[in-house]
Write a protein that holds these residues in place. Structure first.
Motif, PDB file in Angstrom:
ATOM      1  N   UNK A  43       0.829  -1.203   0.000  1.00  0.00           N
ATOM      2  CA  UNK A  43       0.000   0.000   0.000  1.00  0.00           C
ATOM      3  C   UNK A  43       0.867   1.258   0.000  1.00  0.00           C
ATOM      4  N   UNK A  44       0.469   2.233  -0.813  1.00  0.00           N
ATOM      5  CA  UNK A  44       1.071   3.563  -0.775  1.00  0.00           C
ATOM      6  C   UNK A  44       0.042   4.510  -0.162  1.00  0.00           C
ATOM      7  N   UNK A  45       0.436   5.231   0.881  1.00  0.00           N
ATOM      8  CA  UNK A  45      -0.474   6.118   1.599  1.00  0.00           C
ATOM      9  C   UNK A  45      -0.102   7.576   1.345  1.00  0.00           C
ATOM     10  N   UNK A  46      -0.969   8.280   0.629  1.00  0.00           N
ATOM     11  CA  UNK A  46      -0.758   9.709   0.393  1.00  0.00           C
ATOM     12  C   UNK A  46      -1.833  10.455   1.180  1.00  0.00           C
ATOM     13  N   UNK A  47      -2.099   9.952   2.347  1.00  0.00           N
ATOM     14  CA  UNK A  47      -3.064  10.531   3.269  1.00  0.00           C
ATOM     15  C   UNK A  47      -2.508  10.355   4.667  1.00  0.00           C
ATOM     16  N   UNK A  48      -2.140  11.444   5.346  1.00  0.00           N
ATOM     17  CA  UNK A  48      -1.484  11.313   6.653  1.00  0.00           C
ATOM     18  C   UNK A  48      -2.332  10.652   7.723  1.00  0.00           C
ATOM     19  N   UNK A  64       4.345   0.576   1.783  1.00  0.00           N
ATOM     20  CA  UNK A  64       5.599   0.635   1.042  1.00  0.00           C
ATOM     21  C   UNK A  64       6.159   2.044   0.962  1.00  0.00           C
ATOM     22  N   UNK A  65       5.298   3.042   0.969  1.00  0.00           N
ATOM     23  CA  UNK A  65       5.743   4.431   0.913  1.00  0.00           C
ATOM     24  C   UNK A  65       4.590   5.327   1.322  1.00  0.00           C
ATOM     25  N   UNK A  66       4.924   6.555   1.724  1.00  0.00           N
ATOM     26  CA  UNK A  66       3.903   7.509   2.147  1.00  0.00           C
ATOM     27  C   UNK A  66       4.136   8.866   1.474  1.00  0.00           C
ATOM     28  N   UNK A  67       3.139   9.724   1.579  1.00  0.00           N
ATOM     29  CA  UNK A  67       3.297  11.115   1.192  1.00  0.00           C
ATOM     30  C   UNK A  67       3.607  11.922   2.437  1.00  0.00           C
ATOM     31  N   UNK A  68       4.629  12.760   2.365  1.00  0.00           N
ATOM     32  CA  UNK A  68       4.998  13.573   3.523  1.00  0.00           C
ATOM     33  C   UNK A  68       4.258  14.903   3.514  1.00  0.00           C
ATOM     34  N   UNK A  69       4.230  15.545   4.664  1.00  0.00           N
ATOM     35  CA  UNK A  69       3.586  16.846   4.809  1.00  0.00           C
ATOM     36  C   UNK A  69       4.649  17.933   4.879  1.00  0.00           C
ATOM     37  N   UNK A  87       6.794  11.743  -2.365  1.00  0.00           N
ATOM     38  CA  UNK A  87       6.613  13.180  -2.488  1.00  0.00           C
ATOM     39  C   UNK A  87       5.731  13.683  -1.371  1.00  0.00           C
ATOM     40  N   UNK A  88       5.136  14.850  -1.565  1.00  0.00           N
ATOM     41  CA  UNK A  88       4.253  15.409  -0.543  1.00  0.00           C
ATOM     42  C   UNK A  88       2.814  14.981  -0.796  1.00  0.00           C
ATOM     43  N   UNK A  89       1.948  15.233   0.174  1.00  0.00           N
ATOM     44  CA  UNK A  89       0.551  14.818   0.030  1.00  0.00           C
ATOM     45  C   UNK A  89      -0.203  15.678  -0.984  1.00  0.00           C
ATOM     46  N   UNK A  90       0.373  16.809  -1.367  1.00  0.00           N
ATOM     47  CA  UNK A  90      -0.270  17.656  -2.387  1.00  0.00           C
ATOM     48  C   UNK A  90       0.388  17.540  -3.746  1.00  0.00           C
ATOM     49  N   UNK A  91       1.669  17.104  -3.770  1.00  0.00           N
ATOM     50  CA  UNK A  91       2.378  16.957  -5.038  1.00  0.00           C
ATOM     51  C   UNK A  91       3.164  15.649  -5.071  1.00  0.00           C
TER      52      UNK A  91
END
Length: 295
Positions: A43-48, A64-69, A87-91
């Motif tokens: 799972x890739x989480x782009x939601x904190x 496996x990876x996340x989006x940072x803030x 990358x970031x949660x917006x980009x």
């Protein structure tokens, strides 16, 4: 035992209505995107908020990876800071997401267009959102299936609901009897309305939100309006870095009870805006802090 919890969980879903829903063996989000109702392992989480849930449930090995803030860090801070990132949660980076070959990507509601792009690459995508405290706890239970932690999720949701009930009982016994607001910015002075998560937190604590009655999501509060409402406290969030930013926004703030008694506070934005189950403990903490200020 796992079958018992799964059966109980499906029964809960059948009588609930929230941002994520279950129908015909699939999970649907607010965009009407759907994925199979099952456990996912890459799972890739782009939601904190969902990243926090993964750690709360002990399922971080599935991520496996996340989006940072860019502003508020993601709990648990010492662990998420070292995780692989897309990358970031917006980009976020499409290339990086594809590199991890995820069987599921969970997004925040700000990047729907990116989700459409991922769907075009035949990747399972869900948008995680919550309009209220109950939604947060219901989404926790769905996350339990996604992460293969049904029992843990149900038990945690029950614990959080019991804690919220206790907090409300404590507040009823010892009400704050205060007026106040969370502030989004100081130039202009903007607050959060009653329907927002910060607004709901104030309601749970029995605080009269001075933005009540204003329809805008982030209403602009004129100095004259603030003086008329005369809040007992003001709490800064988002880009507000220090209490002086609020006091210096306009001299009239110093004439309110909040200004006179120096009840100008700051809070980490993630504690009132991030729809994570940890928000229940943050409500308790804020209530205790406000109980100790001058009024």
């Amino acid at each position: 035992m796992k079958k018992v919890f799964s059966t109980l969980f499906i029964m809960v879903l059948m009588v609930s209505a929230f941002s994520l829903s279950i129908k015909d063996g699939k999970i649907f989000d607010e965009n009407d995107w759907s994925v199979e109702l099952k456990e996912y392992n890459s799972i890739v989480l782009i939601d904190p908020s969902t990243t926090e849930v993964a750690f709360l449930l002990g399922a971080e090995d599935k991520v496996k990876a996340i989006g940072h803030t860019s502003r508020s860090p993601i709990w648990p801070y010492d662990k998420t800071v070292n995780m692989e990132t897309v990358g970031t949660i917006t980009k976020p980076s499409l290339e990086k997401v594809l590199y991890y070959k995820p069987d599921l990507v969970i997004l925040n509601g700000m990047i729907t267009e990116f989700g459409e792009t991922l769907r075009g690459h035949d990747i399972n995508v869900l948008t995680m959102s919550a309009d209220g405290i109950e939604d947060i706890l219901d989404n926790l239970e769905i996350s339990g299936i996604i992460f293969g932690k049904e029992r843990e999720a149900i038990e945690m949701a029950q614990t959080k609901k019991a804690l919220l009930k206790k907090i409300k009982k404590d507040i009823k016994k010892k009400p704050l009897n205060m007026k106040g607001a969370f502030l989004y910015s100081t130039n202009p002075i903007m607050g959060f309305n009653a329907d927002s998560l910060p607004g709901q937190i104030l309601e749970i604590m029995g605080v009269e939100n001075i933005t009540n009655g204003i329809t805008a999501a982030r209403p602009i509060l004129s100095p004259e309006y603030i003086l008329k409402e005369n809040p007992d406290f003001l709490i800064g969030a988002m880009s507000i870095k220090k209490p002086e930013d609020i006091l210096n926004a306009n001299p009239m703030i110093n004439k309110t009870n909040a200004g006179k008694n120096k009840n100008i506070l700051l809070v980490d934005s993630s504690k009132i805006l991030r729809p994570s189950p940890r928000i229940i403990e943050e409500i308790e903490s804020l209530y205790k802090e406000l109980s100790n200020i001058n009024n």
